[in-house]
Write a protein that holds these residues in place. Structure first.
Motif, mmCIF file in Angstrom:
data_model
loop_
_atom_site.group_PDB
_atom_site.id
_atom_site.type_symbol
_atom_site.label_atom_id
_atom_site.label_comp_id
_atom_site.label_asym_id
_atom_site.label_seq_id
_atom_site.Cartn_x
_atom_site.Cartn_y
_atom_site.Cartn_z
ATOM 1 N N SER A 155 0.845 -1.187 0.000
ATOM 2 C CA SER A 155 0.000 0.000 0.000
ATOM 3 C C SER A 155 0.883 1.241 0.000
ATOM 4 C CB SER A 155 -0.942 0.019 1.205
ATOM 5 O OG SER A 155 -0.191 0.083 2.418
ATOM 6 N N LEU A 156 0.346 2.330 -0.461
ATOM 7 C CA LEU A 156 1.046 3.600 -0.476
ATOM 8 C C LEU A 156 0.136 4.634 0.172
ATOM 9 C CD1 LEU A 156 3.526 5.235 -1.403
ATOM 10 C CD2 LEU A 156 2.279 5.721 -3.527
ATOM 11 N N ASP A 157 0.607 5.258 1.237
ATOM 12 C CA ASP A 157 -0.185 6.240 1.973
ATOM 13 C C ASP A 157 0.551 7.577 1.982
ATOM 14 O OD1 ASP A 157 -2.172 4.364 2.779
ATOM 15 O OD2 ASP A 157 -0.755 3.605 4.269
ATOM 16 N N GLY A 158 -0.187 8.625 1.768
ATOM 17 C CA GLY A 158 0.383 9.960 1.815
ATOM 18 C C GLY A 158 -0.577 10.927 2.478
ATOM 19 N N SER A 159 -0.025 11.963 3.090
ATOM 20 C CA SER A 159 -0.871 12.957 3.730
ATOM 21 C C SER A 159 -0.121 14.278 3.828
ATOM 22 C CB SER A 159 -1.317 12.503 5.126
ATOM 23 O OG SER A 159 -0.196 12.403 5.990
ATOM 24 N N ALA A 160 -0.892 15.343 3.825
ATOM 25 C CA ALA A 160 -0.367 16.692 4.057
ATOM 26 C C ALA A 160 -1.348 17.373 4.997
ATOM 27 C CB ALA A 160 -0.220 17.458 2.749
ATOM 28 N N VAL A 161 -0.909 17.653 6.223
ATOM 29 C CA VAL A 161 -1.812 18.129 7.258
ATOM 30 C C VAL A 161 -1.272 19.441 7.843
ATOM 31 C CG1 VAL A 161 -2.905 17.596 9.469
ATOM 32 C CG2 VAL A 161 -2.453 15.770 7.814
ATOM 33 N N GLN A 162 -2.154 20.384 8.025
ATOM 34 C CA GLN A 162 -1.806 21.627 8.714
ATOM 35 C C GLN A 162 -2.694 21.750 9.947
ATOM 36 O OE1 GLN A 162 -2.767 25.794 7.271
ATOM 37 N NE2 GLN A 162 -0.524 25.773 6.925
ATOM 38 N N THR A 163 -2.065 21.971 11.114
ATOM 39 C CA THR A 163 -2.790 22.010 12.382
ATOM 40 C C THR A 163 -2.528 23.348 13.086
ATOM 41 O OG1 THR A 163 -2.503 19.634 12.623
ATOM 42 C CG2 THR A 163 -3.150 20.855 14.593
ATOM 43 N N ARG A 164 -3.591 23.969 13.586
ATOM 44 C CA ARG A 164 -3.452 25.191 14.409
ATOM 45 C C ARG A 164 -3.691 24.782 15.858
ATOM 46 N NH1 ARG A 164 -2.978 30.523 13.843
ATOM 47 N NH2 ARG A 164 -3.971 31.931 15.363
ATOM 48 N N GLN A 165 -2.651 24.873 16.669
ATOM 49 C CA GLN A 165 -2.658 24.359 18.034
ATOM 50 C C GLN A 165 -3.477 25.260 18.957
ATOM 51 O OE1 GLN A 165 -1.081 21.518 19.452
ATOM 52 N NE2 GLN A 165 -2.404 22.147 21.134
ATOM 53 N N GLY B 219 4.112 0.640 2.278
ATOM 54 C CA GLY B 219 4.207 -0.498 3.179
ATOM 55 C C GLY B 219 3.880 -1.802 2.470
ATOM 56 N N ALA B 220 4.368 -2.906 2.989
ATOM 57 C CA ALA B 220 4.102 -4.230 2.429
ATOM 58 C C ALA B 220 4.018 -5.234 3.561
ATOM 59 C CB ALA B 220 5.198 -4.633 1.444
ATOM 60 N N SER B 221 3.184 -6.256 3.350
ATOM 61 C CA SER B 221 3.077 -7.335 4.331
ATOM 62 C C SER B 221 2.860 -8.647 3.593
ATOM 63 C CB SER B 221 1.926 -7.074 5.305
ATOM 64 O OG SER B 221 0.681 -7.084 4.620
ATOM 65 N N TRP B 222 3.264 -9.709 4.233
ATOM 66 C CA TRP B 222 3.171 -11.037 3.610
ATOM 67 C C TRP B 222 2.979 -12.063 4.709
ATOM 68 C CZ3 TRP B 222 7.707 -14.098 0.991
ATOM 69 C CH2 TRP B 222 7.176 -15.240 0.350
ATOM 70 N N GLU B 223 1.839 -12.772 4.633
ATOM 71 C CA GLU B 223 1.599 -13.838 5.610
ATOM 72 C C GLU B 223 2.324 -15.088 5.144
ATOM 73 O OE1 GLU B 223 -2.013 -16.591 7.425
ATOM 74 O OE2 GLU B 223 -2.470 -14.546 6.742
ATOM 75 N N LEU B 224 3.203 -15.599 5.971
ATOM 76 C CA LEU B 224 3.942 -16.820 5.655
ATOM 77 C C LEU B 224 3.014 -18.016 5.881
ATOM 78 C CD1 LEU B 224 7.311 -15.965 7.448
ATOM 79 C CD2 LEU B 224 6.676 -15.575 5.054
ATOM 80 N N ASP B 225 2.683 -18.694 4.816
ATOM 81 C CA ASP B 225 1.711 -19.796 4.900
ATOM 82 C C ASP B 225 2.414 -21.072 5.346
ATOM 83 O OD1 ASP B 225 -0.748 -21.045 4.688
ATOM 84 O OD2 ASP B 225 -0.461 -21.540 2.569
ATOM 85 N N LEU B 226 2.980 -21.026 6.529
ATOM 86 C CA LEU B 226 3.749 -22.171 7.011
ATOM 87 C C LEU B 226 2.860 -23.358 7.355
ATOM 88 C CD1 LEU B 226 6.305 -20.282 9.293
ATOM 89 C CD2 LEU B 226 6.540 -20.970 6.898
ATOM 90 N N SER C 98 6.396 -7.825 7.618
ATOM 91 C CA SER C 98 5.911 -6.510 7.236
ATOM 92 C C SER C 98 7.079 -5.553 7.101
ATOM 93 C CB SER C 98 4.904 -5.972 8.262
ATOM 94 O OG SER C 98 5.511 -5.815 9.530
ATOM 95 N N GLY C 99 6.916 -4.572 6.257
ATOM 96 C CA GLY C 99 7.958 -3.578 6.051
ATOM 97 C C GLY C 99 7.348 -2.247 5.679
#
Length: 465
Positions: free
Chosen positions: A99-109, A137-144, A320-321
């Motif tokens: 998956s690819l996640d991106g964000s741009a956030v501006q916060t007024r405290q 990110g990436a994940s892989w279930e090891l089907d052991l 996962s990575g």
């Protein structure tokens, strides 16, 4: 070091579990006889569609319409698409996901909550904060333990069952169209004979009425002749109703019929005739009957689902990575200090949930046994269908031969009476009665011919088309 050894032990246990998550599938044995009792001749069926043996272009057109535009076929193909999608999902479950996640956030405290409360003590406190993130990110279930493998096997088997079901629906639609078409032509043929019978009965009634008027016949003779005429006339209406019912049945099976086809079907045509279905061995039913193929594939799916349930006894590991960038300055987002790297090994084990796993395994075992029982019962039913179809065809052909001889004998007797009538040796009533017997024999012959044709269709259907 201790942690690494524990992790290695868990992985080793999972690898051992992979061997225990179900067994390789073997098709159950079938309780079928070595040969059919009523079909001793073994002939390998040909490759062309069975309905072509009737050599009837109208039947060919109707079957083509039903297989192309019938809603039963369309629904079956939709079920195949659903099963294909499920198989694709099961296959994807064994592959890594990213998956690819991106964000741009501006916060007024707020100055009255959180860090904002120290604003009075920090010179040049900036209430406005920016945050930028772009992370893959990436994940892989090891089907052991083999659970995902068994899940994919189950999904593929269910897809194959759906495909076989669609073939069974096509076979059923074609056979139902053939049966309806034969019944339609049989009703039309018998109606034509009934019209001739009604004419002969009316002619005989007129003779009896004339004799009654002149005192040469009793009242009951006139009543009998009138009752016979009425009964035959009522039969004509029944044949009309039967023909219309089969027209409606054909329209449903074919997904609707245009007016031109309906008009063509309303014109009487002979009952189509074809040879009986070529029979093989009972063992051939397994490769020719799509419903048996579907039932066997459901057994395979049930066996694989049992493996899925057994795999729940063992731990599941996930790799996962994460790689990306995080920062408060968009201009420096892709710099080295803003980079983020993360890797991990996840563990999920239903260690204290074995009571539920036991129940799931028991349920899967029961479902597999049920599928096996249904498969074996379907095989016996298939063999029964073949035996019954062969008996029905032989019986109808025997009746056809008897009634054909009856028609020949009745026709010869009628011709002799006609010559005698012309010579003045017999009465008109005797000649008309002889003609009626010919028509009755012709009706019985038409009925037997229709039954033989329907038994032919049933034979093809029973042996898998």
């Amino acid at each position: 070091m201790t942690t690494n050894r524990s992790l290695a032990a868990l992985i080793g246990l999972a690898l051992l579990g992979g061997c225990a998550a179900g067994t390789e599938y073997r098709r159950p044995a079938l309780p079928l006889p070595a040969a059919f009792h009523n079909a001793p001749l073994i002939v390998e069926p040909g490759g062309r569609p069975w309905w072509r043996d009737f050599a009837d272009p109208m039947l060919d057109d109707l079957v083509a319409r039903g297989l192309k535009g019938g809603f039963d076929v369309e629904a079956a193909m939709a079920r195949v698409d659903q099963a294909r999608a499920a198989a694709g999902s099961a296959r994807a479950a064994r592959m890594p996901s990213g998956s690819l996640d991106g964000s741009a956030v501006q916060t007024r405290q707020s100055l009255r909550a959180g860090l904002g409360q120290i604003a009075d003590y920090v010179p040049d406190f900036d209430r406005t904060q920016d945050s930028f993130e772009l992370v893959g990110g990436a994940s892989w279930e090891l089907d052991l333990a083999g659970g995902l493998k068994r899940g994919r096997e189950a999904a593929v088997a269910e897809l194959e069952a759906a495909v076989a079901d669609s073939q069974a629906v096509r076979l059923t639609v074609a056979a139902e169209i053939g049966d309806a078409y034969i019944l339609l032509r049989s009703a039309q043929r018998r109606r034509s004979i009934a019209v001739d019978q009604a004419a002969a009965a009316q002619k005989l009634e007129n003779i009896v009425r004339a004799r009654f008027v002149h005192g040469a016949a009793a009242r009951f003779e006139l009543d009998q002749s009138r009752a016979s005429t009425a009964a035959i006339s009522a039969g004509i209406a029944e044949f009309d109703q039967a023909a219309q019912a089969q027209l409606a049945r054909l329209a449903v099976l074919a997904g609707g019929l245009p007016d031109s086809v309906v008009q063509a079907l309303e014109r009487p045509e002979p009952v189509p005739v074809a040879g009986f279905a070529a029979m093989g061995l009972p063992a051939d039913l397994m490769r020719r009957r799509p419903d048996l193929v579907a039932a066997e594939r459901r057994v395979a799916a049930g066996h694989a689902r049992l493996g899925v349930a057994l795999a729940e006894y063992y731990p599941k590991f996930t790799l996962s990575g994460l790689l990306g960038f995080q920062g408060n300055d968009a201009g420096r987002l892709f710099s080295g200090p803003a980079s983020v790297v993360q890797g991990g090994l996840g563990l999920r084990w239903r260690l204290f949930d074995f009571g539920r796993v036991d129940a799931e395994v028991a349920r899967a075992k029961g479902a597999e046994r049920e599928a096996i029982a249904q498969f074996r019962n379907a095989a016996l039913r298939a063999a029964e269908d073949v035996e019954r179809a062969v008996v029905a065809w032989r019986t109808a052909r025997a009746r056809e031969a008897v009634h054909a001889e009856e028609v020949r004998a009745a026709t010869a007797a009628c011709d002799a009476l006609d010559r005698a009538y012309r010579a003045g040796h017999v009465s008109l009533a005797e000649l008309v009665e002889a003609q009626r017997r010919v028509l009755q024999a012709a009706d019985a012959l038409a009925l037997a011919q229709g039954d033989a044709a329907r038994a032919t269709v049933a034979g093809w259907r029973a042996f898998g088309g």
